[in-house]
Design a protein around this motif. Structure first.
Motif, PDB file in Angstrom:
ATOM      1  N   ASP A 165       0.824  -1.207   0.000  1.00 44.26           N
ATOM      2  CA  ASP A 165       0.000   0.000   0.000  1.00 44.26           C
ATOM      3  C   ASP A 165       0.858   1.257   0.000  1.00 44.26           C
ATOM      4  O   ASP A 165       0.491   2.280  -0.578  1.00 44.26           O
ATOM      5  N   LEU A 166       2.000   1.184   0.681  1.00 41.42           N
ATOM      6  CA  LEU A 166       2.876   2.344   0.767  1.00 41.42           C
ATOM      7  C   LEU A 166       3.367   2.732  -0.630  1.00 41.42           C
ATOM      8  O   LEU A 166       3.421   3.916  -0.991  1.00 41.42           O
ATOM      9  N   ALA A 169       0.447   4.108  -2.649  1.00 40.82           N
ATOM     10  CA  ALA A 169       0.183   5.493  -2.245  1.00 40.82           C
ATOM     11  C   ALA A 169       1.189   6.432  -2.906  1.00 40.82           C
ATOM     12  O   ALA A 169       0.829   7.509  -3.391  1.00 40.82           O
ATOM     13  N   MET A 172       0.287   6.954  -6.485  1.00 40.79           N
ATOM     14  CA  MET A 172      -0.864   7.863  -6.610  1.00 40.79           C
ATOM     15  C   MET A 172      -0.424   9.300  -6.362  1.00 40.79           C
ATOM     16  O   MET A 172      -0.962  10.230  -6.938  1.00 40.79           O
ATOM     17  N   ASP A 173       0.533   9.463  -5.455  1.00 41.12           N
ATOM     18  CA  ASP A 173       0.991  10.810  -5.110  1.00 41.12           C
ATOM     19  C   ASP A 173       1.905  11.394  -6.174  1.00 41.12           C
ATOM     20  O   ASP A 173       2.358  12.528  -6.037  1.00 41.12           O
TER      21      ASP A 173
ATOM     22  N   ALA B  78      -7.194  10.377  -6.033  1.00 37.37           N
ATOM     23  CA  ALA B  78      -6.539  10.221  -4.734  1.00 37.37           C
ATOM     24  C   ALA B  78      -7.128   9.003  -4.056  1.00 37.37           C
ATOM     25  O   ALA B  78      -8.303   8.692  -4.226  1.00 37.37           O
ATOM     26  N   MET B  79      -6.280   8.311  -3.319  1.00 38.68           N
ATOM     27  CA  MET B  79      -6.737   7.070  -2.700  1.00 38.68           C
ATOM     28  C   MET B  79      -6.470   7.103  -1.200  1.00 38.68           C
ATOM     29  O   MET B  79      -5.427   7.581  -0.769  1.00 38.68           O
ATOM     30  N   PHE B  81      -6.144   4.444   1.883  1.00 37.48           N
ATOM     31  CA  PHE B  81      -5.975   3.009   2.064  1.00 37.48           C
ATOM     32  C   PHE B  81      -6.424   2.560   3.444  1.00 37.48           C
ATOM     33  O   PHE B  81      -6.416   3.340   4.393  1.00 37.48           O
ATOM     34  N   GLN B  82      -6.744   1.276   3.531  1.00 38.18           N
ATOM     35  CA  GLN B  82      -7.136   0.707   4.821  1.00 38.18           C
ATOM     36  C   GLN B  82      -6.017   0.864   5.849  1.00 38.18           C
ATOM     37  O   GLN B  82      -6.256   1.194   6.997  1.00 38.18           O
ATOM     38  N   SER B  83      -4.782   0.653   5.401  1.00 34.78           N
ATOM     39  CA  SER B  83      -3.643   0.767   6.312  1.00 34.78           C
ATOM     40  C   SER B  83      -3.157   2.219   6.398  1.00 34.78           C
ATOM     41  O   SER B  83      -2.136   2.492   6.996  1.00 34.78           O
ATOM     42  N   ALA B  85      -1.325   3.886   4.795  1.00 37.01           N
ATOM     43  CA  ALA B  85      -0.131   4.003   3.939  1.00 37.01           C
ATOM     44  C   ALA B  85       0.527   5.370   4.056  1.00 37.01           C
ATOM     45  O   ALA B  85       0.880   5.993   3.065  1.00 37.01           O
ATOM     46  N   LEU B  86       0.697   5.839   5.293  1.00 36.90           N
ATOM     47  CA  LEU B  86       1.443   7.086   5.488  1.00 36.90           C
ATOM     48  C   LEU B  86       2.931   6.764   5.431  1.00 36.90           C
ATOM     49  O   LEU B  86       3.343   5.676   5.824  1.00 36.90           O
ATOM     50  N   TYR B  87       3.725   7.726   4.960  1.00 37.51           N
ATOM     51  CA  TYR B  87       5.175   7.495   4.889  1.00 37.51           C
ATOM     52  C   TYR B  87       5.738   7.606   6.295  1.00 37.51           C
ATOM     53  O   TYR B  87       5.679   8.673   6.911  1.00 37.51           O
ATOM     54  N   PRO B  88       6.278   6.501   6.838  1.00 42.68           N
ATOM     55  CA  PRO B  88       6.537   6.419   8.276  1.00 42.68           C
ATOM     56  C   PRO B  88       7.586   7.402   8.808  1.00 42.68           C
ATOM     57  O   PRO B  88       7.504   7.831   9.949  1.00 42.68           O
ATOM     58  N   TYR B  89       8.567   7.768   7.978  1.00 45.72           N
ATOM     59  CA  TYR B  89       9.659   8.596   8.491  1.00 45.72           C
ATOM     60  C   TYR B  89       9.439  10.060   8.123  1.00 45.72           C
ATOM     61  O   TYR B  89      10.306  10.888   8.339  1.00 45.72           O
ATOM     62  N   MET B  90       8.298  10.383   7.512  1.00 44.57           N
ATOM     63  CA  MET B  90       8.004  11.790   7.205  1.00 44.57           C
ATOM     64  C   MET B  90       7.019  12.315   8.247  1.00 44.57           C
ATOM     65  O   MET B  90       6.195  11.563   8.764  1.00 44.57           O
ATOM     66  N   LEU B  98       3.713  16.037   0.165  1.00 44.49           N
ATOM     67  CA  LEU B  98       4.391  15.286  -0.902  1.00 44.49           C
ATOM     68  C   LEU B  98       3.644  15.279  -2.242  1.00 44.49           C
ATOM     69  O   LEU B  98       4.242  15.565  -3.280  1.00 44.49           O
ATOM     70  N   PRO B  99       2.333  14.981  -2.256  1.00 47.70           N
ATOM     71  CA  PRO B  99       1.656  14.983  -3.559  1.00 47.70           C
ATOM     72  C   PRO B  99       1.699  16.352  -4.250  1.00 47.70           C
ATOM     73  O   PRO B  99       1.745  16.402  -5.480  1.00 47.70           O
ATOM     74  N   ARG B 164      -4.114  14.087   3.063  1.00 50.22           N
ATOM     75  CA  ARG B 164      -3.186  13.871   1.960  1.00 50.22           C
ATOM     76  C   ARG B 164      -3.948  13.637   0.658  1.00 50.22           C
ATOM     77  O   ARG B 164      -3.493  14.022  -0.414  1.00 50.22           O
ATOM     78  N   LEU B 174     -10.835   7.704  -4.118  1.00 51.94           N
ATOM     79  CA  LEU B 174     -11.031   6.269  -4.028  1.00 51.94           C
ATOM     80  C   LEU B 174     -10.698   5.868  -2.602  1.00 51.94           C
ATOM     81  O   LEU B 174      -9.632   6.180  -2.093  1.00 51.94           O
TER      82      LEU B 174
END
Lengths: 274, 385
Positions: A165-166, A169, A172-173, B78-79, B81-83, B85-90, B98-99, B164, B174
């Motif tokens: 998913d990462l 994402a 998509m970004d 734009a989507m 997600f269930q998880s 999906a954030l960028y963990p170190y940002m 970012l987008p 985001r 989405l």
């Protein structure tokens, strides 16, 4: 009583193992402090009666250009690691996260390449470098190691743990595939890369076989080659300065490992994210 | 914002056919929920629309443009997600920015140090910062902008994912099960947030979920999917009242619709559980059919299905009475007022009368059924002993 004996026995065994591992280093350190007469004395002492540390270490730095060897070691290992990272990360990403025809075969070939001893391609590599007129340069030492099969394998295993998913994402970004490698995968893989960096540094710092073939000029020698230089000099082997040089050469490895230890353990156990 | 059309989409993964000729047309500004059990192909459909997955067949249109050949970043979708999906170190700020950076800054301008020296970078960075602040504010993220995802709660992460997604004003949103990692209370809050976001932006939303209550509560229309097919596409109430198949009937609503075996009698009237019911069908007499009855359509009466009460589940204002048909043991659930159930403790018998029902054939497809004028429920066989 019995349940105390178990841990005791385990620790005794581990201590014995540690002692066997450490003994050569202790001996090296001990010898590097002694004058020649004591080195060959019949009874062994850990510390010298008459200290010769200053003489030995001075000799190590003056009889041969040890500082130059160390600098060469740093240049070579740094360049190799940088090149290995630049090649291994995109390759590992492609093997771990992209779907393409022949991916599994490619990965199998990568695994197979792990089995090839470095001596096997030595002659073709030597001829290639000779034809490119690169023998006896830094490039001759660096180029054959720029692609690390182990690095690709290690990073690929780590990348597989990054959630899909990462990456979705990121796509998509608006990130392209290379941007994903550098901006998304690389930071999440930092511990694994640090572990690989550690191993790469140790291997290439200690590498003797290939630099011995590729380099003749004293100006380009890496530390292990330089140490070998001591025993090659016509005056015979001078053990004190040799051990002093060996100690100086080993020190960066120990230092690097201590610094990177946490990242190393984290990377090796692959508990990077989540 | 734009309309979204998926036309005749087909997809297989190896031998498994995941999507079979799926067509969905989503109007500009519409909220469409795609509802189905896991593995029904709903997430794959969303990924095909996003461009993360290629379809084997079919068309994908955004507005008037065909986009099958475009990569995800060129589709302006734009989507969430269930998880998350954030960028963990940002940080949260970097995650939301970012987008925008990817779209508004050139590759050179994005370089860490050098980029700042290029003409125009500072101006664009300032505009991005303003847009990030504007996206964070309505979602109450302003005070969290410098945190990292690991330092946030589930609900906060979910809001960051929303921010985001909305920050670059996509053509459509989405959402792939965006609430399933939240607990029940947060889920209600997050629902309200999504509805508010929708109202503010007039956004086209495709929302994938396996939770029928979520789909019913939020969507303008719901597409029920199963086995890679759309079974029914209708507004929530219609889906609930007029399911076109037994599968939809059983999937939508909680508890699921009661389904009891029935047959068509000699004069076309419907018989089930020893009762002649006040409905008539044009199907050939003697046909075996299934009668679907919502739990709230059953009520204790002087005439009806003889049942035995097995257990009672109290829900506060109302209660679910789990029964078994006396003749066949078939399970039946009735939804009654809390005050009503006291009269029927477990172990007792009573008659339950269906107020309304739907009829399905042996394949589970809907059959037409009309009310017999002036008819009352009667027993189809002579009274016992």
């Amino acid at each position: 009583m019995a349940d105390r004996l178990g841990p005791l026995l385990r620790h005794a065994l581990l201590l014995l193992g540690a002692a066997v591992m450490l003994a050569p280093f202790v001996l090296m350190l001990s010898l590097s402090l002694k004058p020649p007469a004591e080195i060959f004395a019949p009874e062994f002492r850990l510390l010298p009666v008459q200290w010769a540390a200053v003489e030995n270490y001075t000799a190590a730095f003056t009889k041969v250009p040890l500082a130059r060897f160390l600098l060469n070691g740093f240049i070579v290992t740094f360049c190799i690691f940088a090149a290995q990272a630049v090649t291994a990360l995109p390759m590992a990403y492609a093997l771990a996260k992209l779907r393409w025809h022949g991916r599994d075969t490619a990965f199998l070939l990568v695994l197979a390449a792990l089995l090839v001893p470095p001596q096997v391609p030595a002659i073709p590599l030597y001829i290639a470098l000779w034809q490119l007129d690169l023998l006896n340069t830094y490039a001759a030492v660096i180029l054959p190691s720029t692609i690390s099969v182990f690095g690709i394998f290690l990073m690929r295993q780590f990348f597989r743990t990054v959630p899909d998913d990462l990456i979705a994402a990121a796509r998509m970004d608006g990130l392209g595939e290379f941007a994903i490698v550098w901006r998304i995968m690389l930071p999440t893989a930092a511990p694994a890369l640090a572990a690989f960096g550690c191993l790469s540094f140790i291997w290439n710092w200690n590498e003797f076989f290939w630099p011995y073939i590729a380099v003749q000029s004293e100006q380009l020698m890496t530390p292990p080659l330089g140490i070998a230089f001591f025993s090659d000099t016509e005056a015979g082997t001078s053990w004190g300065p040799l051990m002093a040089a060996a100690t100086v050469t080993t020190a960066p490895l120990v230092l690097a490992f201590l610094l990177a230890q946490r990242a190393f353990v984290r990377g090796v156990t692959m508990t990077g994210i989540k | 914002m734009a309309s979204v059309d998926l036309i005749g989409i087909g997809k297989r993964f190896g031998a498994a056919e995941v999507l079979r000729d799926v067509t969905l047309r989503v109007a500009d500004g519409e909220f469409l929920a795609i509802l189905g059990p896991s593995g029904c192909g709903k997430s794959t459909l969303l990924r095909i629309l996003a461009g993360l997955e290629g379809a084997d067949r079919g068309e994908v249109r955004l507005g008037d443009e065909r986009v099958e050949h475009l990569p995800p970043k060129a589709r302006n979708l734009a989507m969430v997600f269930q998880s998350y999906a954030l960028y963990p170190y940002m940080t949260v700020r970097q995650n939301i920015a970012l987008p925008l950076e990817m779209r508004r800054l050139s590759a050179l301008q994005r370089l860490p140090l050098l980029g700042g020296l290029l003409p125009g970078t500072a101006l664009r960075r300032r505009a991005i910062a303003e847009d990030v602040a504007a996206a964070a504010e309505p979602l109450q993220l302003t005070h969290l902008l410098e945190r990292r995802p690991a330092q946030l709660s589930g609900g906060q992460r979910q809001r960051v994912a929303l921010a985001r997604a909305m920050v670059r004003h996509p053509a459509a949103f989405l959402m792939d099960e965006p609430l399933s990692n939240l607990d029940a209370r947060l889920r209600t809050e997050a629902r309200a947030e999504i509805m508010a976001l929708r109202q503010r932006l007039g956004a086209t939303i495709l929302y994938v979920t396996h939770d029928q209550a979520e789909a019913m509560a939020m969507a303008d229309r719901v597409a029920v999917m199963q086995g890679g097919r759309v079974l029914q596409l209708a507004p929530p109430q219609e889906l609930y009242d007029e399911p076109t198949s037994l599968e939809v009937a059983r999937f939508v609503g909680s508890p699921p619709m009661n389904a009891i075996p029935a047959r068509i009698g000699a004069e076309g009237h419907v018989e089930a559980a020893g009762c002649i019911l006040p409905w008539r069908s044009s199907v050939a007499p003697g046909t075996q059919v299934t009668l679907g009855i919502r739990a709230e359509a059953l009520a204790p009466a002087a005439q009806g299905f003889p049942v035995r009460v097995e257990r009672v589940e109290r829900l506060g204002a109302e209660a679910l009475m789990h029964c078994a048909l006396s003749r066949s043991g078939e399970a039946l659930v009735a939804r009654l007022d809390a005050a009503q159930v006291g009269a029927h403790p477990p172990g007792t018998s009573l008659l339950l009368m269906p107020g309304r029902a739907v009829l399905f054939d042996a394949q589970g497809d809907r059959l037409p059924m009309t009310l017999r004028h002036g008819a009352a429920i009667t027993s189809s066989e002579p009274a016992y002993g």
